[in-house]
Design a protein around this motif. Structure first.
Motif, PDB file in Angstrom:
ATOM      1  N   TYR A 104       0.853  -1.185   0.000  1.00  0.00           N
ATOM      2  CA  TYR A 104       0.000   0.000   0.000  1.00  0.00           C
ATOM      3  C   TYR A 104       0.890   1.236   0.000  1.00  0.00           C
ATOM      4  N   ASP A 105       1.299   1.640  -1.215  1.00  0.00           N
ATOM      5  CA  ASP A 105       2.164   2.813  -1.344  1.00  0.00           C
ATOM      6  C   ASP A 105       1.486   4.047  -0.758  1.00  0.00           C
ATOM      7  N   LYS A 106       0.177   4.127  -0.907  1.00  0.00           N
ATOM      8  CA  LYS A 106      -0.613   5.180  -0.261  1.00  0.00           C
ATOM      9  C   LYS A 106      -1.506   4.480   0.750  1.00  0.00           C
ATOM     10  N   ASP A 206      -4.436  12.289   2.577  1.00  0.00           N
ATOM     11  CA  ASP A 206      -4.832  13.551   1.942  1.00  0.00           C
ATOM     12  C   ASP A 206      -4.853  14.703   2.943  1.00  0.00           C
ATOM     13  N   TYR A 212       3.743   5.449   4.809  1.00  0.00           N
ATOM     14  CA  TYR A 212       3.398   4.346   3.929  1.00  0.00           C
ATOM     15  C   TYR A 212       2.336   3.504   4.629  1.00  0.00           C
ATOM     16  N   GLU A 276      -6.743   1.185  -7.203  1.00  0.00           N
ATOM     17  CA  GLU A 276      -6.741   2.550  -7.728  1.00  0.00           C
ATOM     18  C   GLU A 276      -6.184   3.564  -6.734  1.00  0.00           C
ATOM     19  N   THR A 277      -6.494   3.383  -5.450  1.00  0.00           N
ATOM     20  CA  THR A 277      -6.126   4.395  -4.458  1.00  0.00           C
ATOM     21  C   THR A 277      -4.833   4.088  -3.732  1.00  0.00           C
ATOM     22  N   ASN A 278      -4.559   2.821  -3.470  1.00  0.00           N
ATOM     23  CA  ASN A 278      -3.480   2.472  -2.556  1.00  0.00           C
ATOM     24  C   ASN A 278      -2.287   1.759  -3.183  1.00  0.00           C
ATOM     25  N   THR A 281      -0.218   3.522  -7.544  1.00  0.00           N
ATOM     26  CA  THR A 281      -0.061   4.971  -7.475  1.00  0.00           C
ATOM     27  C   THR A 281       0.858   5.451  -8.596  1.00  0.00           C
ATOM     28  N   ASP A 282       0.961   6.749  -8.740  1.00  0.00           N
ATOM     29  CA  ASP A 282       1.862   7.303  -9.758  1.00  0.00           C
ATOM     30  C   ASP A 282       3.300   6.865  -9.496  1.00  0.00           C
TER      31      ASP A 282
END
Length: 335
Positions: A104-106, A206, A212, A276-278, A281-282
């Protein structure tokens, strides 16, 4: 007799190969829900078998659950919140556990509230009741979220709740918000009949968090004795995530085999929200899955220091070891 001999020889080779597989029980952080599907799919697709591993998966009871399981050697590998691992290592010097692959990068740490009960922004929590399971990873990071958003924690009534009662209590209006993983609490509330437009999700990442999220962790004694097995396991994990991104329906079908009571449609949405969220990521699209940025990890440690007093000066090398990550394109996830 010749055919019998060939059959017997083939069976012997097969049996030897099976015996040669390294047993790697894997401790999840939570139940067989959508985000666990990449691991079950990796088993069913033979990704771990191809690495000479026999992987079995056990459900967990929260973000902190897998850490002592792996540290004691009961499980060689697990899935846990890296921030909680940092504190565990600080409180248990020399504990043989370390994160080796960021997933989970985010982080999905969130406060999930009801708009109809007045919770839309962090400041709205003051004067209201927050339900928080004590072993919850999101609750463990809540003090940082509070510090970053300037919340008066004394103005919030914190109600300790159990995982099974967390979302039902929010759905019934017994609490105004809960801590939890964004994709889990949100979809659990929808399943309980709460209108989606009445749900507010305050993702801590956010609101100032540099942290992390969950990572694959290993028992360091096992890893030192079996480095190829650890790298093979991480290879299978990456392949499982890519396969789940490519075919989420197949991933959820694999999951439902382990949890027949699961709502396949709901769990597929939960999986896709996590992707999509976690996960995708970019930063992961650019650099690949699994590693951490040293600067960001250092910032996360400093942020943790705001609300947690380390017993010894934190050493980032104890909190992440990327040396077992596989090389090549296997870590380059794409949608």
């Amino acid at each position: 007799m010749f055919r019998f001999a060939l059959t017997a020889a083939a069976f012997a080779v097969s049996a030897s190969a099976a015996l040669a597989q390294t047993e790697m029980p894997f401790a999840l952080d939570w139940k067989f829900e959508g985000p666990a599907a990449p691991y079950t799919l990796a088993i069913d697709e033979g990704f771990f078998d191809d690495q000479g591993l026999r992987v079995t998966i056990t459900e967990g009871a929260g973000s902190l659950d897998a850490i002592p399981k792996v540290a004691t050697g009961a499980f060689p590998v697990g899935f846990a919140d890296i921030n909680s691992v940092m504190r565990f290592i600080d409180q248990n010097p020399g504990a043989p556990v370390v994160p080796v692959m960021m997933v989970y990068d985010k982080p999905p740490f969130a406060v999930v509230g009801r708009i109809s009960q007045g919770v839309e922004t962090p400041a709205d929590l003051e004067g209201r009741t927050l339900g928080a399971p004590p072993p919850d990873g999101a609750w463990a990071q809540f003090p940082i979220f509070a510090a970053e958003t300037g919340l008066d924690v004394d103005a919030i009534t914190v109600e300790p709740v159990g995982f099974p009662t967390r979302e039902p209590m929010l759905a019934q209006g017994e609490v105004d918000a809960v801590t939890g993983f964004s994709f889990s609490s949100t979809l659990n509330l929808i399943r309980l009949g709460v209108p989606e437009e009445d749900i507010s999700v305050l993702l801590m990442a956010d609101h100032g968090l540099e942290l992390y999220g969950n990572a694959i962790i290993v028992n360091t004694d096992f890893a030192e004795a079996n480095p190829e097995a650890v790298t093979g396991f991480l290879t299978g994990v990456a392949m499982g995530w890519q396969a789940a991104i490519d075919d989420p329906e197949a991933a959820i079908a694999s999951l439902v085999e382990r949890n027949p009571a699961a709502d396949a449609e709901l769990e597929q949405r939960r999986l896709q929200l996590a992707v999509e969220t976690n996960v995708l990521t970019d930063a992961v699209r650019e650099a690949g899955m699994g590693s951490v940025d040293p600067g960001r990890l250092a910032a996360a440690i400093e942020q943790t220091r705001q609300v947690y007093e380390f017993q010894t000066e934190p050493d980032p090398s104890l909190f992440f070891d990327g040396s077992y990550l596989p090389e090549g394109d296997v870590l380059m996830l794409s949608d």
